[in-house]
Design an enzyme around this catalytic site. Sequence first.
Site, PDB file in Angstrom:
ATOM      1  N   ASP A   1       3.149 -11.181   9.207  1.00 62.46           N
ATOM      2  CA  ASP A   1       2.553 -10.245  10.150  1.00 62.46           C
ATOM      3  C   ASP A   1       3.700  -9.734  11.031  1.00 62.46           C
ATOM      4  OD1 ASP A   1       1.369  -8.878  12.153  1.00 62.46           O
ATOM      5  OD2 ASP A   1      -0.017 -10.471  12.753  1.00 62.46           O
ATOM      6  N   LEU A   2       4.084  -8.491  10.795  1.00 62.26           N
ATOM      7  CA  LEU A   2       5.259  -7.940  11.480  1.00 62.26           C
ATOM      8  C   LEU A   2       4.990  -7.587  12.945  1.00 62.26           C
ATOM      9  CD1 LEU A   2       6.584  -5.718   8.560  1.00 62.26           C
ATOM     10  CD2 LEU A   2       7.724  -7.734   9.499  1.00 62.26           C
TER      11      LEU A   2
ATOM     12  N   TYR B   1       0.824   6.718  18.802  1.00 62.46           N
ATOM     13  CA  TYR B   1       1.487   6.820  17.488  1.00 62.46           C
ATOM     14  C   TYR B   1       2.703   7.744  17.588  1.00 62.46           C
ATOM     15  CZ  TYR B   1       2.168   7.587  12.483  1.00 62.46           C
ATOM     16  OH  TYR B   1       2.714   7.668  11.209  1.00 62.46           O
TER      17      TYR B   1
ATOM     18  N   SER C   1       0.858  -1.194   0.000  1.00 61.92           N
ATOM     19  CA  SER C   1       0.000   0.000   0.000  1.00 61.92           C
ATOM     20  C   SER C   1       0.891   1.240   0.000  1.00 61.92           C
ATOM     21  CB  SER C   1      -0.894  -0.027   1.253  1.00 61.92           C
ATOM     22  OG  SER C   1      -1.736   1.104   1.288  1.00 61.92           O
ATOM     23  N   GLY C   2       0.252   2.378  -0.207  1.00 53.23           N
ATOM     24  CA  GLY C   2       0.817   3.702   0.044  1.00 53.23           C
ATOM     25  C   GLY C   2       2.276   3.935  -0.300  1.00 53.23           C
ATOM     26  N   ILE C   3       3.020   4.414   0.677  1.00 50.36           N
ATOM     27  CA  ILE C   3       4.386   4.872   0.440  1.00 50.36           C
ATOM     28  C   ILE C   3       5.307   3.700   0.093  1.00 50.36           C
ATOM     29  CG2 ILE C   3       6.358   6.105   1.428  1.00 50.36           C
ATOM     30  CD1 ILE C   3       4.319   7.474   3.376  1.00 50.36           C
TER      31      ILE C   3
ATOM     32  N   LYS D   1       6.765   6.699  17.220  1.00 44.55           N
ATOM     33  CA  LYS D   1       7.577   7.339  16.180  1.00 44.55           C
ATOM     34  C   LYS D   1       8.751   8.086  16.827  1.00 44.55           C
ATOM     35  CE  LYS D   1       5.281   6.058  12.462  1.00 44.55           C
ATOM     36  NZ  LYS D   1       5.795   4.994  11.587  1.00 44.55           N
TER      37      LYS D   1
HETATM   38  N1  LIG Z   1       0.459   8.636   5.218  1.00 43.11           N
HETATM   39  C1  LIG Z   1       0.959   9.571   6.030  1.00 43.11           C
HETATM   40  O1  LIG Z   1       0.425  10.692   6.125  1.00 43.11           O
HETATM   41  C2  LIG Z   1       2.213   9.286   6.824  1.00 43.11           C
HETATM   42  C3  LIG Z   1       2.877  10.358   7.426  1.00 43.11           C
HETATM   43  C4  LIG Z   1       4.033  10.122   8.162  1.00 43.11           C
HETATM   44  C5  LIG Z   1       4.509   8.830   8.305  1.00 43.11           C
HETATM   45  N2  LIG Z   1       3.847   7.800   7.730  1.00 43.11           N
HETATM   46  C6  LIG Z   1       4.401   6.456   7.907  1.00 43.11           C
HETATM   47  O2  LIG Z   1       4.760   5.951   6.642  1.00 43.11           O
HETATM   48  C7  LIG Z   1       4.680   4.528   6.659  1.00 43.11           C
HETATM   49  C8  LIG Z   1       3.836   4.054   5.469  1.00 43.11           C
HETATM   50  O3  LIG Z   1       2.516   4.543   5.655  1.00 43.11           O
HETATM   51  P1  LIG Z   1       1.437   4.636   4.498  1.00 43.11           P
HETATM   52  O4  LIG Z   1       0.853   5.977   4.575  1.00 43.11           O
HETATM   53  O5  LIG Z   1       2.028   4.141   3.225  1.00 43.11           O
HETATM   54  O6  LIG Z   1       0.331   3.619   5.063  1.00 43.11           O
HETATM   55  P2  LIG Z   1      -0.485   2.452   4.330  1.00 43.11           P
HETATM   56  O7  LIG Z   1      -1.546   2.040   5.278  1.00 43.11           O
HETATM   57  O8  LIG Z   1      -0.869   2.885   2.969  1.00 43.11           O
HETATM   58  O9  LIG Z   1       0.606   1.301   4.218  1.00 43.11           O
HETATM   59  C9  LIG Z   1       1.077   0.618   5.359  1.00 43.11           C
HETATM   60  C10 LIG Z   1       1.402  -0.813   4.960  1.00 43.11           C
HETATM   61  O10 LIG Z   1       1.914  -1.467   6.143  1.00 43.11           O
HETATM   62  C11 LIG Z   1       1.342  -2.772   6.152  1.00 43.11           C
HETATM   63  N3  LIG Z   1       1.273  -3.287   7.517  1.00 43.11           N
HETATM   64  C12 LIG Z   1       0.588  -2.769   8.552  1.00 43.11           C
HETATM   65  N4  LIG Z   1       0.665  -3.590   9.600  1.00 43.11           N
HETATM   66  C13 LIG Z   1       1.417  -4.653   9.218  1.00 43.11           C
HETATM   67  C14 LIG Z   1       1.827  -5.857   9.871  1.00 43.11           C
HETATM   68  N5  LIG Z   1       1.448  -6.157  11.116  1.00 43.11           N
HETATM   69  N6  LIG Z   1       2.598  -6.717   9.176  1.00 43.11           N
HETATM   70  C15 LIG Z   1       2.954  -6.453   7.907  1.00 43.11           C
HETATM   71  N7  LIG Z   1       2.581  -5.356   7.232  1.00 43.11           N
HETATM   72  C16 LIG Z   1       1.818  -4.467   7.888  1.00 43.11           C
HETATM   73  C17 LIG Z   1      -0.054  -2.588   5.582  1.00 43.11           C
HETATM   74  O11 LIG Z   1      -0.619  -3.831   5.148  1.00 43.11           O
HETATM   75  C18 LIG Z   1       0.187  -1.609   4.467  1.00 43.11           C
HETATM   76  O12 LIG Z   1       0.481  -2.264   3.242  1.00 43.11           O
HETATM   77  C19 LIG Z   1       4.096   4.149   8.013  1.00 43.11           C
HETATM   78  O13 LIG Z   1       5.127   3.771   8.875  1.00 43.11           O
HETATM   79  C20 LIG Z   1       3.441   5.440   8.481  1.00 43.11           C
HETATM   80  O14 LIG Z   1       3.368   5.511   9.893  1.00 43.11           O
HETATM   81  C21 LIG Z   1       2.713   7.989   6.983  1.00 43.11           C
END
Ligand SMILES: NC(=O)c1ccc[n+]([C@@H]2O[C@H](COP(=O)([O-])OP(=O)(O)OC[C@H]3O[C@@H](n4cnc5c(N)ncnc54)[C@H](O)[C@@H]3O)[C@@H](O)[C@H]2O)c1
Length: 255
Positions: free
Chosen positions: A51-52, A157, A15-17, A161
């Site tokens: 599952d991390l 959270y 997902s996402g980043i 962090k």
């Molecule tokens: N989106 C934001 O605004 C933002 C801002 C600052 C930091 N972050 C950080 O960036 C990182 C990526 O976030 P994102 O926005 O892409 O979120 P997201 O929800 O799009 O992606 C997170 C991914 O982590 C995986 N994940 C969650 N729990 C898990 C587990 N127990 N085992 C394995 N995989 C697991 C999910 O399945 C998902 O694919 C995160 O650490 C988040 O805290 C995000």
Amino acid sequence: MNLSGKTIVITGVSSGIGGEVARLARFRGASVIGVDRNDAMLSLDGFIKIDLSNPTAIDATISKFPTRIDALINAAGVPGTADKDLVARVNYLGLRHLTESLIDRMPKGASIVNFASILGGEWPKRVEQHKKLAATTSFAEGQAWLSDFPVPQETCYQYFKEALIVWTMMRSNALFMKRDIRMNSVAPGPVFTPILGDFVTMLGQERVQADAGKMKRPALADEIAGPVLFLCSDDARWVSGINLPIDGGLAAVYV
Ligand SMILES: NC(=O)c1ccc[n+]([C@@H]2O[C@H](COP(=O)([O-])OP(=O)(O)OC[C@H]3O[C@@H](n4cnc5c(N)ncnc54)[C@H](O)[C@@H]3O)[C@@H](O)[C@H]2O)c1
């Protein structure tokens, strides 16, 4: 930025980043092994489902990882709307457990990038607590410390962090001095990904409105990918122990 020949492990790839970092890394020539609890919907050179939040599950899959890992990008994370125990397990304890379990597979010059957040920026206020948690040497020991010094749900959270930034700084010194491995964290501001809505719930409308007036917009996930991969590249060979903001200048307005 040339990443040819590098094998990069990316958690949170589904997902996402994490997904955008994986796409750019492959485009720049890296071989990417993705890790996530959910199946990945993108092209990868390998995928490991874990599952991390569960150290036993992590241990059971370590043999599936490549024997040589040039970079590890710890992007998996859950928002503070999740239970605080899960936030601790995924965002800190599990991340640390996976990283320590993979270090012996990393050659000299390897790089580790941990995803913190702009919301971890107040780490200096609690640095002594974070140093004590960082001094615990295993997932179980970390959990025991946290049951003696519980973290409030509302700020869990931010807390983990902050703790991740402090662990990254503390651990990076020995890694760089003894093994020539660099470890850094990155601190994105808001990013358009599926968990952005959870951050709005977590922080409340008032804080979100205040921040919205101070920034152009939330980032797109691909705008985070470039700086993260710079930290994995040989161009960053003298960058270690930093927390790099990737936030369109948002942290600077809190001065
Ligand atoms: N989106 C934001 O605004 C933002 C801002 C600052 C930091 N972050 C950080 O960036 C990182 C990526 O976030 P994102 O926005 O892409 O979120 P997201 O929800 O799009 O992606 C997170 C991914 O982590 C995986 N994940 C969650 N729990 C898990 C587990 N127990 N085992 C394995 N995989 C697991 C999910 O399945 C998902 O694919 C995160 O650490 C988040 O805290 C995000």
